[in-house]
Design an enzyme around this catalytic site. Structure first.
Site, mmCIF file in Angstrom:
data_model
loop_
_atom_site.group_PDB
_atom_site.id
_atom_site.type_symbol
_atom_site.label_atom_id
_atom_site.label_comp_id
_atom_site.label_asym_id
_atom_site.label_seq_id
_atom_site.Cartn_x
_atom_site.Cartn_y
_atom_site.Cartn_z
ATOM 1 N N CYS A 2 3.539 11.713 -4.055
ATOM 2 C CA CYS A 2 4.491 12.753 -4.459
ATOM 3 C C CYS A 2 5.623 12.838 -3.441
ATOM 4 O O CYS A 2 5.490 12.442 -2.308
ATOM 5 C CB CYS A 2 3.769 14.089 -4.505
ATOM 6 S SG CYS A 2 2.322 14.053 -5.542
ATOM 7 N N ARG A 27 8.296 5.323 -3.889
ATOM 8 C CA ARG A 27 6.913 5.724 -3.551
ATOM 9 C C ARG A 27 6.036 5.772 -4.795
ATOM 10 O O ARG A 27 4.827 5.940 -4.699
ATOM 11 C CB ARG A 27 6.929 7.107 -2.886
ATOM 12 C CG ARG A 27 7.669 7.159 -1.569
ATOM 13 C CD ARG A 27 8.071 8.577 -1.228
ATOM 14 N NE ARG A 27 6.920 9.449 -1.089
ATOM 15 C CZ ARG A 27 6.556 10.011 0.052
ATOM 16 N NH1 ARG A 27 7.256 9.770 1.133
ATOM 17 N NH2 ARG A 27 5.520 10.787 0.137
ATOM 18 N N TRP A 74 2.942 12.043 -8.336
ATOM 19 C CA TRP A 74 2.089 10.874 -8.597
ATOM 20 C C TRP A 74 0.758 11.492 -9.006
ATOM 21 O O TRP A 74 0.039 12.041 -8.165
ATOM 22 C CB TRP A 74 1.970 10.042 -7.320
ATOM 23 C CG TRP A 74 0.919 8.998 -7.295
ATOM 24 C CD1 TRP A 74 -0.324 9.108 -6.755
ATOM 25 C CD2 TRP A 74 0.995 7.657 -7.809
ATOM 26 N NE1 TRP A 74 -1.027 7.942 -6.893
ATOM 27 C CE2 TRP A 74 -0.245 7.030 -7.543
ATOM 28 C CE3 TRP A 74 1.961 6.935 -8.474
ATOM 29 C CZ2 TRP A 74 -0.521 5.706 -7.914
ATOM 30 C CZ3 TRP A 74 1.691 5.618 -8.842
ATOM 31 C CH2 TRP A 74 0.452 5.030 -8.555
ATOM 32 N N ASN A 100 2.740 18.746 -2.243
ATOM 33 C CA ASN A 100 2.072 17.457 -2.034
ATOM 34 C C ASN A 100 0.737 17.763 -1.401
ATOM 35 O O ASN A 100 0.649 18.621 -0.524
ATOM 36 C CB ASN A 100 2.875 16.571 -1.064
ATOM 37 C CG ASN A 100 4.122 16.022 -1.696
ATOM 38 O OD1 ASN A 100 4.353 16.232 -2.893
ATOM 39 N ND2 ASN A 100 4.941 15.369 -0.910
ATOM 40 N N GLY A 101 -0.320 17.064 -1.839
ATOM 41 C CA GLY A 101 -1.636 17.267 -1.227
ATOM 42 C C GLY A 101 -2.639 17.712 -2.283
ATOM 43 O O GLY A 101 -2.369 17.651 -3.478
ATOM 44 N N GLU A 481 -8.990 -15.777 -4.243
ATOM 45 C CA GLU A 481 -7.990 -14.738 -3.945
ATOM 46 C C GLU A 481 -7.105 -15.158 -2.770
ATOM 47 O O GLU A 481 -5.890 -14.991 -2.801
ATOM 48 C CB GLU A 481 -8.687 -13.415 -3.661
ATOM 49 C CG GLU A 481 -7.791 -12.264 -3.230
ATOM 50 C CD GLU A 481 -6.686 -11.921 -4.229
ATOM 51 O OE1 GLU A 481 -6.714 -12.403 -5.372
ATOM 52 O OE2 GLU A 481 -5.751 -11.198 -3.832
ATOM 53 N N LYS A 485 -3.048 -15.548 -3.037
ATOM 54 C CA LYS A 485 -2.115 -14.856 -2.132
ATOM 55 C C LYS A 485 -1.112 -15.853 -1.552
ATOM 56 O O LYS A 485 0.072 -15.640 -1.524
ATOM 57 C CB LYS A 485 -2.875 -14.171 -0.981
ATOM 58 C CG LYS A 485 -3.563 -12.879 -1.305
ATOM 59 C CD LYS A 485 -2.657 -11.729 -1.651
ATOM 60 C CE LYS A 485 -2.319 -11.516 -3.074
ATOM 61 N NZ LYS A 485 -3.179 -11.350 -4.150
ATOM 62 N N GLU A 488 1.345 -17.523 -4.273
ATOM 63 C CA GLU A 488 2.308 -16.684 -4.999
ATOM 64 C C GLU A 488 3.432 -16.157 -4.094
ATOM 65 O O GLU A 488 4.477 -15.762 -4.597
ATOM 66 C CB GLU A 488 1.614 -15.529 -5.720
ATOM 67 C CG GLU A 488 1.018 -14.473 -4.857
ATOM 68 C CD GLU A 488 0.471 -13.316 -5.697
ATOM 69 O OE1 GLU A 488 1.007 -13.033 -6.784
ATOM 70 O OE2 GLU A 488 -0.525 -12.715 -5.269
ATOM 71 N N HIS A 504 -17.676 -32.846 -5.863
ATOM 72 C CA HIS A 504 -17.479 -33.255 -7.287
ATOM 73 C C HIS A 504 -16.013 -33.491 -7.576
ATOM 74 O O HIS A 504 -15.541 -33.204 -8.667
ATOM 75 C CB HIS A 504 -18.048 -32.156 -8.196
ATOM 76 C CG HIS A 504 -19.491 -31.890 -7.949
ATOM 77 N ND1 HIS A 504 -20.494 -32.736 -8.372
ATOM 78 C CD2 HIS A 504 -20.113 -30.913 -7.255
ATOM 79 C CE1 HIS A 504 -21.670 -32.269 -7.986
ATOM 80 N NE2 HIS A 504 -21.480 -31.156 -7.296
ATOM 81 N N LYS A 603 5.661 -7.360 -10.934
ATOM 82 C CA LYS A 603 4.535 -6.575 -10.421
ATOM 83 C C LYS A 603 3.531 -6.290 -11.535
ATOM 84 O O LYS A 603 2.339 -6.283 -11.327
ATOM 85 C CB LYS A 603 5.018 -5.260 -9.800
ATOM 86 C CG LYS A 603 3.910 -4.408 -9.208
ATOM 87 C CD LYS A 603 3.134 -5.151 -8.135
ATOM 88 C CE LYS A 603 1.909 -4.408 -7.666
ATOM 89 N NZ LYS A 603 1.014 -5.286 -6.877
HETATM 90 C C1 AGP Z 1 -1.791 -10.497 -7.740
HETATM 91 O O1 AGP Z 1 -1.339 -10.682 -6.413
HETATM 92 C C2 AGP Z 1 -0.719 -10.808 -8.755
HETATM 93 N N1 AGP Z 1 0.436 -10.047 -8.520
HETATM 94 C C3 AGP Z 1 -1.209 -10.778 -10.187
HETATM 95 O O2 AGP Z 1 -2.149 -11.823 -10.314
HETATM 96 C C4 AGP Z 1 -1.890 -9.477 -10.666
HETATM 97 O O3 AGP Z 1 -3.132 -9.321 -10.025
HETATM 98 C C5 AGP Z 1 -2.134 -9.606 -12.181
HETATM 99 O O4 AGP Z 1 -0.890 -9.723 -12.817
HETATM 100 C C6 AGP Z 1 -2.912 -8.424 -12.766
HETATM 101 O O5 AGP Z 1 -2.178 -7.236 -12.581
HETATM 102 P P1 AGP Z 1 -2.926 -5.842 -12.857
HETATM 103 O O6 AGP Z 1 -4.025 -5.736 -11.866
HETATM 104 O O7 AGP Z 1 -1.855 -4.809 -12.650
HETATM 105 O O8 AGP Z 1 -3.438 -5.860 -14.256
#
Ligand code: AGP
Length: 608
Positions: A2, A27, A74, A100-101, A481, A485, A488, A504, A603
């Site tokens: 918030c 934010r 938020w 906020n809080g 993962e 990271k 990407e 394999h 995102k």
């Molecule tokens: C993760 O670093 C990526 N940005 C991407 O794989 C993300 O995890 C994926 O698009 C799923 O997003 P979500 O968790 O918002 O559904």
């Protein structure tokens, strides 16, 4: 998170308040509102959604006055609707509050206020403040606010105005940041300096227990006994861009460093130490319904799919329920076997990923019970799932998911604990898991303190063309993962593999140009990982290992080693992911990549 903005001076407050709210947009929020004093009374405008909606509401019905407060919300408790947006007012519309809080005793306060005839208009905890202040008002707004706050348990950063004590803002802080901006014959209050930096660099940071009174002639700060508190004016020399990132170079780095707090927040109030189980209020499934579940499907995308793979092992190990993990994009077009005894868990940070939403709808249409593990409160997936577990990790701005991942695995552990304790898990096992979970925030902090060691390793590999990440058991998903990271944000090709799979095929890739990252905690499969390290070393591969103790069996085999604290096997992915996030981050920065907005990525992938 918030945001709060307030203004008292000689200019029209509304444009300044809206500008301040826009500065706080980064934010994350889901509703907003303003309240101004216009000579006769308090005028309020609020809107669910983005600030543009609020601006439209104000354009339709302008507000006036040179004193005002504003808020971006938020949602944590209560959906993001107009009626839950701040400010909140008393019935007579004479007092407006932004907050906020979390007010922890809001339900008991609400009950006693309703018993005394107060009528509530929202589902929020904040509204109790407007009614309390109104009830305690006897001419001085600061008196009423101080008296009201004495009855409140929890955290707050608040700003209050009243038509019964005009031309004044009363602000107070306990546990939620708040500051005063000192302008030229005008004064501001804000939760974050970015909201007011355009107007002044002179700020006074409030401490817990401070109550500030701002009027046209200046401001003063008092404590709860109303004695004056002397404050110093700090000059801000950051620029806006830096402030929004809290001084970190990138949002991703800020979010990596937030993980001791965000993992704590995911667990907060959800662990019953005595009973050795988890308390998950939002499942909307009774224990009987949970006991009827005879198979689980977890569906997600990207990083969330990786946490799903960890969830599969957690649920099968703790709750002894068969689990299938499905890419949401695949699941939605399959002819999946789903019954009314299927639980479909949908994991999504944003709660808006198109493939994941479609998979949720598919599972629901076939009769499955559905749970959303989501970070964004009130998002589509959160609203359409039958129940869920909010991550409470706060907005994740960096495109590469970091704190959401560790919170997802934490939430999955809590779910597995609850289901396990309903079935075969003993109370002692449950208490052990709770003790290990409780130690995580501190352990993550210990890792972050050594971030510079990871940066040094990144320096060695910033020109690498390929990477392999290898792990076993719970840490095969950690390998996936870690690879995601890196690829990407640094655009280096990287693959995650189960370590045993090397022979394999992928082992053909190994030569001195191929860095191989092993996640090698001292867990149940550690000895097997050692053999895989030997295989790579025998082919001149460069080995980077994440370990949890000095290992004689690895003597002379590692080119680089990063130590993480020991924990239970199923929690090692949470700790191991932190150095892997940092490794990807530092390599990407050293390659001059746009870490927060990598090329081609969004995102939230809200399209197919
Ligand atoms: C993760 O670093 C990526 N940005 C991407 O794989 C993300 O995890 C994926 O698009 C799923 O997003 P979500 O968790 O918002 O559904």
């Amino acid at each position: 998170m918030c945001g709060i903005v307030g203004y008292v001076g000689n200019r029209e407050s509304t444009p300044l308040l809206l500008e301040g709210l826009r500065r706080l947009e980064y934010r994350g929020y889901d509703s907003a509102g303003v309240a101004t004093m216009n000579g006769n009374g308090v005028e309020m405008r609020r809107a669910a959604g983005k600030i543009a909606k609020l601006e439209q509401a104000i354009a339709d019905r302008p507000t006036h006055g040179s004193v005002g407060i504003a808020h971006t919300r938020w949602a944590t408790h209560g959906p993001p609707t107009e009626k839950n947006a701040h400010p909140h007012m008393d019935e007579a519309k004479t007092i407006a509050v932004v907050h906020n809080g979390i007010i922890e005793n809001s339900s008991s306060l609400k009950k006693s206020l309703e018993a005394r005839g107060h009528v509530f208009a929202s589902d929020t905890d904040t509204e109790v403040l407007s009614h309390l202040i109104e009830e305690l008002f006897h001419g001085s707004l600061e008196d009423a606010v101080v008296q009201a706050l004495k009855r409140v348990e929890g955290t707050y950063g608040i700003a209050v105005i009243s038509s019964r004590d005009k031309d004044k803002i009363v602000a107070a802080r306990k546990g939620s940041p708040l500051l005063i901006g000192v302008g030229k014959d005008e004064w501001f209050v804000a939760s974050d300096v970015s909201a007011i930096l355009a107007h002044t660099r002179d700020v006074v940071y409030l401490e817990d227990g401070d109550v500030a009174v701002l009027t046209r002639s200046g401001f003063r700060v008092i404590d709860h006994s109303q004695s004056t508190v002397t404050k110093v004016i700090t000059q801000i020399d950051w620029d806006l861009d830096q402030i929004e990132r809290g001084g970190y170079a990138h949002f991703m780095l800020k979010e990596i460093f937030e993980q001791p707090v965000t993992v704590e927040n995911t667990m907060r109030g959800r662990m019953l130490q005595e009973e050795g189980t988890a308390k998950l209020g939002g499942l909307n499934l009774t224990d009987e319904q949970l006991l009827r579940i005879d198979n689980i499907i977890i569906t997600a995308c990207g990083t969330s799919w990786h946490s799903a793979l960890i969830g599969e092992q957690l649920l099968e190990e703790f709750a002894r329920i068969p689990v299938e993990v499905e890419y949401a994009s695949e699941f939605r077009y399959k002819n999946p076997i789903v019954s009314d005894r299927t639980l479909c868990i949908v994991i999504s940070q944003s709660g808006e990923t198109a493939d994941t939403l479609a998979a949720l709808r598919e599972a629901k249409s076939r009769g499955a019970k559905t749970l959303g593990l989501v970070n964004v409160v009130g998002s589509t997936i959160a609203r359409e799932a039958d129940g869920g577990i909010y991550l409470h990790a706060g907005p994740e701005i960096g495109v590469a998911s970091t704190k959401a991942f560790t919170s997802q695995v934490t939430a999955l552990t809590l779910l597995a604990l609850k289901l396990g304790r309903l079935r075969t898990m003993s109370i002692l096992q449950g208490r052990q898991v709770i003790a290990a979970l409780s130690a995580l925030p501190k352990q993550i902090e210990q890792i972050l303190e050594r971030a510079a060691d990871v940066e040094a390793v990144a320096e060695e590999f910033k020109r690498a063309q390929n990477f392999l990440y290898l792990g076993r058991g719970y840490n095969f998903p950690s390998a996936l993962e870690g690879a995601l990271k890196l690829k990407e944000i640094s655009y280096i090709h990287a693959e995650g593999y189960p370590a045993a799979e090397m022979k394999h095929g992928p082992i053909a890739l190994i030569d001195e140009m191929m860095p191989v990252v092993f996640i090698a905690p001292h867990d149940a499969v550690f000895d097997k990982v050692v053999s895989n390290v030997q295989e790579v070393k025998a082919r001149k591969g460069t080995v980077v290992a994440i370990t949890t103790r000095d290992e004689e069996s690895l003597e002379g085999l590692l080119d680089y080693e990063f130590r993480i604290p020991e924990t239970m096997d199923m929690l090692t992915p949470i700790l191991a992911s932190v150095p892997l996030q940092l490794l990807a981050y530092y390599i990407a920065v050293k390659r001059g990549c746009n870490v927060d907005q990598p090329r081609n990525l969004a995102k939230s992938v809200t399209v197919e």
